[in-house]
Write a protein that holds these residues in place. Structure first.
Motif, mmCIF file in Angstrom:
data_model
loop_
_atom_site.group_PDB
_atom_site.id
_atom_site.type_symbol
_atom_site.label_atom_id
_atom_site.label_comp_id
_atom_site.label_asym_id
_atom_site.label_seq_id
_atom_site.Cartn_x
_atom_site.Cartn_y
_atom_site.Cartn_z
ATOM 1 N N THR A 1 50.889 67.654 -29.480
ATOM 2 C CA THR A 1 51.644 66.788 -28.572
ATOM 3 C C THR A 1 50.983 66.795 -27.200
ATOM 4 O O THR A 1 50.660 67.866 -26.657
ATOM 5 C CB THR A 1 53.110 67.265 -28.421
ATOM 6 N N LYS A 2 50.789 65.593 -26.681
ATOM 7 C CA LYS A 2 50.225 65.494 -25.348
ATOM 8 C C LYS A 2 51.352 65.613 -24.317
ATOM 9 O O LYS A 2 52.382 64.929 -24.423
ATOM 10 C CB LYS A 2 49.500 64.170 -25.166
ATOM 11 N N ILE A 3 51.170 66.491 -23.338
ATOM 12 C CA ILE A 3 52.236 66.769 -22.361
ATOM 13 C C ILE A 3 51.707 66.701 -20.939
ATOM 14 O O ILE A 3 50.490 66.685 -20.694
ATOM 15 C CB ILE A 3 52.846 68.168 -22.594
ATOM 16 N N LYS A 4 52.701 66.700 -20.025
ATOM 17 C CA LYS A 4 52.386 66.859 -18.602
ATOM 18 C C LYS A 4 53.409 67.801 -18.013
ATOM 19 O O LYS A 4 54.612 67.591 -18.167
ATOM 20 C CB LYS A 4 52.418 65.525 -17.867
ATOM 21 N N SER A 5 52.927 68.833 -17.327
ATOM 22 C CA SER A 5 53.822 69.803 -16.690
ATOM 23 C C SER A 5 53.132 70.355 -15.460
ATOM 24 O O SER A 5 52.006 70.870 -15.537
ATOM 25 C CB SER A 5 54.147 70.947 -17.653
ATOM 26 N N GLY A 6 53.802 70.248 -14.316
ATOM 27 C CA GLY A 6 53.177 70.693 -13.080
ATOM 28 C C GLY A 6 51.913 69.904 -12.797
ATOM 29 O O GLY A 6 51.920 68.665 -12.828
ATOM 30 N N SER A 7 50.834 70.607 -12.556
ATOM 31 C CA SER A 7 49.557 69.941 -12.270
ATOM 32 C C SER A 7 48.671 69.815 -13.504
ATOM 33 O O SER A 7 47.513 69.384 -13.411
ATOM 34 C CB SER A 7 48.795 70.733 -11.194
ATOM 35 N N VAL A 8 49.218 70.163 -14.672
ATOM 36 C CA VAL A 8 48.414 70.207 -15.888
ATOM 37 C C VAL A 8 48.829 69.111 -16.873
ATOM 38 O O VAL A 8 50.019 68.934 -17.157
ATOM 39 C CB VAL A 8 48.535 71.578 -16.578
ATOM 40 N N THR A 9 47.816 68.426 -17.416
ATOM 41 C CA THR A 9 48.021 67.447 -18.485
ATOM 42 C C THR A 9 47.089 67.804 -19.634
ATOM 43 O O THR A 9 45.870 67.930 -19.436
ATOM 44 C CB THR A 9 47.722 66.014 -18.014
ATOM 45 N N GLY A 10 47.656 67.979 -20.834
ATOM 46 C CA GLY A 10 46.835 68.388 -21.960
ATOM 47 C C GLY A 10 47.638 68.396 -23.249
ATOM 48 O O GLY A 10 48.704 67.761 -23.346
ATOM 49 N N TYR A 11 47.139 69.169 -24.231
ATOM 50 C CA TYR A 11 47.732 69.184 -25.565
ATOM 51 C C TYR A 11 48.254 70.586 -25.926
ATOM 52 O O TYR A 11 47.612 71.593 -25.603
ATOM 53 C CB TYR A 11 46.710 68.729 -26.604
ATOM 54 N N VAL A 12 49.394 70.591 -26.600
ATOM 55 C CA VAL A 12 49.951 71.846 -27.112
ATOM 56 C C VAL A 12 50.225 71.681 -28.600
ATOM 57 O O VAL A 12 50.483 70.568 -29.084
ATOM 58 C CB VAL A 12 51.250 72.249 -26.379
ATOM 59 N N HIS A 13 50.185 72.789 -29.335
ATOM 60 C CA HIS A 13 50.414 72.732 -30.776
ATOM 61 C C HIS A 13 51.915 72.647 -31.056
ATOM 62 O O HIS A 13 52.713 73.408 -30.498
ATOM 63 C CB HIS A 13 49.803 73.962 -31.454
ATOM 64 N N ASN B 1 48.991 78.012 -24.747
ATOM 65 C CA ASN B 1 47.832 77.385 -24.107
ATOM 66 C C ASN B 1 47.935 75.863 -24.129
ATOM 67 O O ASN B 1 48.342 75.267 -25.128
ATOM 68 C CB ASN B 1 46.537 77.793 -24.820
ATOM 69 N N ILE B 2 47.573 75.264 -23.019
ATOM 70 C CA ILE B 2 47.474 73.807 -22.908
ATOM 71 C C ILE B 2 45.985 73.470 -22.951
ATOM 72 O O ILE B 2 45.215 73.894 -22.077
ATOM 73 C CB ILE B 2 48.090 73.294 -21.597
ATOM 74 N N ARG B 3 45.583 72.722 -23.969
ATOM 75 C CA ARG B 3 44.160 72.463 -24.178
ATOM 76 C C ARG B 3 43.782 71.047 -23.751
ATOM 77 O O ARG B 3 44.624 70.146 -23.706
ATOM 78 C CB ARG B 3 43.804 72.705 -25.642
ATOM 79 N N GLN B 4 42.506 70.913 -23.505
ATOM 80 C CA GLN B 4 41.998 69.626 -23.034
ATOM 81 C C GLN B 4 42.049 68.560 -24.131
ATOM 82 O O GLN B 4 42.266 67.381 -23.854
ATOM 83 C CB GLN B 4 40.551 69.791 -22.545
ATOM 84 N N ALA B 5 41.882 68.986 -25.405
ATOM 85 C CA ALA B 5 41.911 68.072 -26.547
ATOM 86 C C ALA B 5 42.776 68.692 -27.643
ATOM 87 O O ALA B 5 43.033 69.902 -27.624
ATOM 88 C CB ALA B 5 40.490 67.806 -27.052
#
Length: 462
Positions: free
Chosen positions: A209-221, A178-182
């Motif tokens: 870690t804050k990432i960007k992939s495709g159209s999504v920008t968010g946080y992953v553990h 999951n890519i989370r907003q925070a």
């Protein structure tokens, strides 16, 4: 009487030595002269006999050594030797002995020559064996160097690729992350980083870690991610490899040869799935083509991993809906032999020939090398857009809509329309016009890259 006696003796000696004398009366001075002559003759005769004895003694040992059978002459006087071995016979024996010596010399020379030839032959064999050994050693060294060069080249390529992955990560999961907003597990889920998807690292923290992939920008553990070189190794392990076409009109050949039959033309931007199980040919890349294989020139493609990108929650929901429709469509036949033909004929009468031609051409450019089902699927996407309120309501505007179909931008569609290569896709276009849809209502498709969706041939539909 004394004088007469000497005269008689002289006559006898002279007779023995071949001196002619006459029985006449001589005076005293004459008798004395005669006596002196007799003494001289006797001395000459004695010297001659002595010389003949010496000659005989010198010849006999040589004859014993040279002649066969052996000749044994013991204590013979000169006359006996002369009668036993005449001078002419001695000459013959000497010549025979010389001949025998010459024969022995010739035999020895032949033997010496033969030995020399044998030595030269042996030397030649050794030289040849040495040359073969050296050739083998050179071949082994060359193969080792080539292998080493290939390894170095491969390592260099891997190093360069690893550098590109320095600021990337992948989700090391069986399904998705999951890519989370925070940076919190309680935060809203914006999207998902699936197995095989990569992301750019914007900022790495202790736990998130804050990432960007495709159209999504968010946080992953961080616990579920791998970074840099480890991410690259994981990508090689789980992702497929594609050959991205770098030039328009690239021929896909039946065999690894420029003289081989061209199965189809690929265009710039097309991604061809590499057949990694097949043995690669120098200068050529083996790809999967129509349930078989084809070959493209290595210099006109860029081979790389088909790494995916994250999808948003909205994109995921759309894909799930498309998947359900696809499963329902799979329960029906793509088109029955009778109804499909009738519907296609009816559809053909309700659309212009230009629409049929245009749809056939875009199918050819996108899926000309695919199976019939793959061609119908591309046509179905176009028709689904026409029927949707989110796209133009006619085939021409859908096909030529800006930024939608790459064959339009790279000129492939124009070439297909001009050269007529699209004709073998006409039946698939007719089926799509008649309403055949084996995608479950999909409005998008792209080359297979590990992303979720309905896979038909080399495309994913969603």
């Amino acid at each position: 009487m004394r004088g007469n006696k000497r005269l008689v003796q002289g006559i006898a000696v002279a007779g023995a030595t071949g001196v002619l004398a006459c029985a006449v009366a001589f005076s005293q001075p004459q008798i004395m002269q005669t006596e002196d002559a007799i003494k001289t003759t006797e001395n000459s005769t004695a010297n001659l006999i002595a010389a003949r004895n010496v000659t005989a003694k010198n010849l006999l040992p040589q004859l014993d050594d040279l002649l066969e059978p052996e000749v044994s002459i013991e204590k013979l006087d000169v006359d006996t030797v002369s009668s036993a071995v005449p001078v002419s016979d001695l000459n013959v024996w000497t010549e025979n002995a010389g001949t025998k010596v010459n024969v022995w010399t010739a035999d020895a020379k032949v033997a010496a020559d033969a030995e020399q030839v044998a030595k030269k032959a042996d030397a030649a064999v050794k030289t040849q064996a040495k040359e073969k050994t050296q050739e083998k050693e050179k071949k082994v060294i060359k193969e080792k160097n080539e292998k080493k060069a290939n390894v170095n080249e491969k390592n260099q390529a891997q190093t360069e690729s690893a550098k590109k992955w320095k600021n990337k990560l992948m989700a090391d999961v069986d399904d998705c992350l999951n890519i989370r907003q925070a940076p919190s597990e309680d935060s809203q889920v914006l999207g998902k980083l699936r197995k095989g998807d990569a992301a750019k690292v914007l900022k790495k923290g202790k736990n998130w870690t804050k990432i960007k992939s495709g159209s999504v920008t968010g946080y992953v553990h961080n616990e579920y991610c791998v970074y840099g070189e480890k991410a690259y190794k994981l990508a090689k392990k789980i992702c497929k490899t594609y050959a991205t076409v770098q030039a328009d009109g690239l021929r896909i050949r039946q065999k690894a040869s420029e003289d081989s039959v061209a199965l189809e033309a690929a265009f710039k931007g097309d991604k061809l799935l590499v057949n990694q199980k097949a043995k690669q040919k120098d200068g050529w890349v083996v790809i999967k083509f129509n349930d078989g294989k084809g070959y493209v020139a290595e210099e006109f493609v860029k081979v790389g991993l088909g790494v995916g990108e994250a999808i948003s929650i909205e994109e995921e929901q759309a894909m799930i809906a498309a998947q359900k429709k696809a499963e329902q469509a799979a329960l029906r036949s793509v088109s029955s032999s009778s109804s499909s033909s009738g519907a296609a004929a009816a559809s053909s009468s309700s659309v212009s020939s230009s629409d049929l031609t245009l749809l056939s051409a875009i199918i050819f450019c996108e899926a000309g090398g695919e199976s019939y089902a793959g061609q119908v699927a591309v046509g179905a996407v176009v028709m689904n857009r026409v029927r949707s309120g989110s796209f133009p309501n006619n085939i021409s505007d859908v096909v030529y809509q800006s930024g939608q179909f790459s064959p339009v931008a790279n000129g492939a569609l124009s070439r297909a329309l001009s050269n007529g290569n699209y004709r073998h896709c006409t039946s698939a276009a007719q089926a799509a016009l008649a309403g055949s849809d084996n995608t479950g209502g999909a409005k998008f498709f792209h080359r297979v890259n590990g992303a979720a969706g309905l896979v038909i041939g080399n495309h994913v539909f969603y």
